[in-house]
Every structure is written in C-alpha cells, then in structure tokens.
Design a protein around this motif. Structure first.
Motif, PDB file in Angstrom:
ATOM      1  N   ILE A 137       0.864  -1.174   0.000  1.00 30.08           N
ATOM      2  CA  ILE A 137       0.000   0.000   0.000  1.00 30.08           C
ATOM      3  C   ILE A 137       0.905   1.230   0.000  1.00 30.08           C
ATOM      4  O   ILE A 137       1.465   1.608   1.031  1.00 30.08           O
ATOM      5  CB  ILE A 137      -0.922   0.023   1.238  1.00 30.08           C
ATOM      6  N   TYR A 138       1.084   1.822  -1.173  1.00 26.00           N
ATOM      7  CA  TYR A 138       1.899   3.015  -1.299  1.00 26.00           C
ATOM      8  C   TYR A 138       1.030   4.250  -1.073  1.00 26.00           C
ATOM      9  O   TYR A 138      -0.135   4.282  -1.438  1.00 26.00           O
ATOM     10  CB  TYR A 138       2.536   3.087  -2.690  1.00 26.00           C
ATOM     11  N   THR A 139       1.631   5.273  -0.478  1.00 24.74           N
ATOM     12  CA  THR A 139       0.943   6.532  -0.212  1.00 24.74           C
ATOM     13  C   THR A 139       1.547   7.635  -1.075  1.00 24.74           C
ATOM     14  O   THR A 139       2.553   7.411  -1.773  1.00 24.74           O
ATOM     15  CB  THR A 139       1.099   6.914   1.270  1.00 24.74           C
ATOM     16  N   LYS A 140       0.982   8.817  -0.970  1.00 26.01           N
ATOM     17  CA  LYS A 140       1.551   9.978  -1.667  1.00 26.01           C
ATOM     18  C   LYS A 140       2.967  10.260  -1.149  1.00 26.01           C
ATOM     19  O   LYS A 140       3.829  10.709  -1.889  1.00 26.01           O
ATOM     20  CB  LYS A 140       0.668  11.217  -1.477  1.00 26.01           C
ATOM     21  N   GLU A 141       3.196   9.975   0.128  1.00 27.91           N
ATOM     22  CA  GLU A 141       4.532  10.158   0.693  1.00 27.91           C
ATOM     23  C   GLU A 141       5.531   9.227   0.004  1.00 27.91           C
ATOM     24  O   GLU A 141       6.636   9.655  -0.360  1.00 27.91           O
ATOM     25  CB  GLU A 141       4.531   9.882   2.198  1.00 27.91           C
ATOM     26  N   HIS A 142       5.150   7.976  -0.202  1.00 31.95           N
ATOM     27  CA  HIS A 142       6.034   7.046  -0.913  1.00 31.95           C
ATOM     28  C   HIS A 142       6.300   7.540  -2.331  1.00 31.95           C
ATOM     29  O   HIS A 142       7.436   7.490  -2.813  1.00 31.95           O
ATOM     30  CB  HIS A 142       5.425   5.640  -0.956  1.00 31.95           C
ATOM     31  N   GLU A 143       5.252   8.013  -2.985  1.00 32.81           N
ATOM     32  CA  GLU A 143       5.422   8.535  -4.346  1.00 32.81           C
ATOM     33  C   GLU A 143       6.446   9.670  -4.347  1.00 32.81           C
ATOM     34  O   GLU A 143       7.321   9.728  -5.219  1.00 32.81           O
ATOM     35  CB  GLU A 143       4.088   9.014  -4.911  1.00 32.81           C
TER      36      GLU A 143
END
Length: 79
Positions: free
Chosen positions: A38-44
């Motif tokens: 589960i990637y978030t905007k932070e990971h992006e």
C-alpha cells in the motif's frame, strides 16, 4: 496507491520500486490483507526524489542520502 501507478508515472519498473524499498530508500510500506503493498503519496514523493537524485548524482549517493532523510524524519517525529 498501486506500485504500477507510481512506476508508470516515473517510467520505471515495479521491480525498481521493490529494490528501492528493500534498500531502505523509502519509509516502511504497509501491506493489505492480501499482501499487496500500500503506497501513499509520501512514498510517491520519495520515489520521485530518488529518481531525481539518481539522474543527477548516481545511485551510490542516493543509497547514502535517502536513509539519512528517513532517519531524520523519524527522529523529528519522536523528539
């Protein structure tokens, strides 16, 4: 957010995302019950930073700097 969505935006493979994760270049990625990441905007944002640094400075520097950024962020949250 799915890894394929980030990979497509950055024109890289999903295996590259997994390598960056395994090298500790992004914050811990949670997983869904089915095991999917589960990637978030932070990971992006981290992945975008990795790609920008890589193109200008190479992966050796990226692998040195990104864990420091993550650790500093964690220290700020704890302090």
């Amino acid at each position: 957010m799915k890894g394929i969505e980030i990979a497509n935006k950055l024109n890289i493979s999903t295996s590259a995302l997994r390598h960056y994760e395994s090298w500790g270049l992004v914050p811990k990625v949670e997983r869904a019950e089915n095991g999917y990441r589960i990637y978030t905007k932070e990971h992006e944002a981290y992945f975008q930073c990795i790609r920008a640094l890589y193109s200008g400075f190479g992966m050796d520097l990226v692998r040195e700097v990104m864990p420091l950024i993550i650790n500093e962020k964690n220290l700020m949250l704890c302090g």
